[in-house]
Scaffold this motif. Structure first.
Motif: not given
Length: 214
Positions: A111-120
């Protein structure tokens, strides 16, 4: 989870069982919160449609890549990731409800990784939140679909009957084909969607080629 395999399981009963699992208690509120947050931000544009559409289009192929290269990662003696081992145990006993879900230690990092990927990748706040809401919803949909396929719920729609049948072929005929869960699109594009009789039964469908005790 005692009702997971009971005869006559209804969709409502399956949903109640599913919602009681820790993964559902993480993914469903996360997806709902992201959707609500994006709605509060307002001003939906063509960019949002492109972001959401791209996420939906990519999901089958991301799912396929993870299934093939992470969950079915080639075993080397003495080396096996926890997620690959969990998936191998799932193949050994596909009817065990405890093994149907994404391993609990993976869910929060995912869940956290998906959020980071979207942000980047997206950077702009509204686009980022659209991406997060869409991808978290897709992850919850993946978990629900996989759970339902392995439950005793009897399919009512043609699509679900197809998904259940092909996933059963993956588990009981040949583990090298039929990787898709939410949709068979990636299997059809990537040539892992043969007819049942076009590939032989696999001798390693239960142990994924691992014969030693690990």
């Amino acid at each position: 989870m005692k009702d997971f395999r009971k005869n006559g399981l209804t969709l409502a009963e399956a949903a109640r069982v599913f919602s009681g699992h820790r993964n559902a208690r993480v993914l469903l509120p996360a997806a709902a919160t992201a959707i609500a947050a994006r709605a509060l931000m307002g001003r939906f544009t063509r960019r949002d449609a492109v972001v959401a559409g791209a996420a939906v289009a990519m999901e089958p192929f991301v799912e396929w890549l993870v299934h093939v290269h992470v969950l079915h990662a080639k075993y080397r003696k003495g080396e096996e990731t926890l997620i690959a081992r969990s998936h191998r145990m799932h193949h050994q006993d596909p009817r065990d409800p405890g093994l149907v879900f994404i391993p609990e230690h993976v869910v929060l990092p995912a869940v956290a990784g998906i959020a980071v990927i979207n942000a980047v990748l997206l950077r702009r706040p509204r686009a980022v939140m659209t991406g997060v809401a869409t991808t978290w919803t897709l992850l919850a949909a993946y978990e629900w679909t996989h759970f339902l396929i392995h439950s005793s719920y009897v399919p009512k729609t043609a699509l679900y009957r197809t998904l259940r049948r092909t996933h059963q072929l993956h588990h009981f005929r040949n583990e090298n084909y039929w990787y898709g869960i939410i949709t068979p699109v990636s299997d059809k594009v990537l040539n892992t969607y043969p007819g049942k009789d076009e590939v032989p039964p696999s001798k390693t469908v239960k142990n994924l080629g691992v014969t030693e005790s690990v």
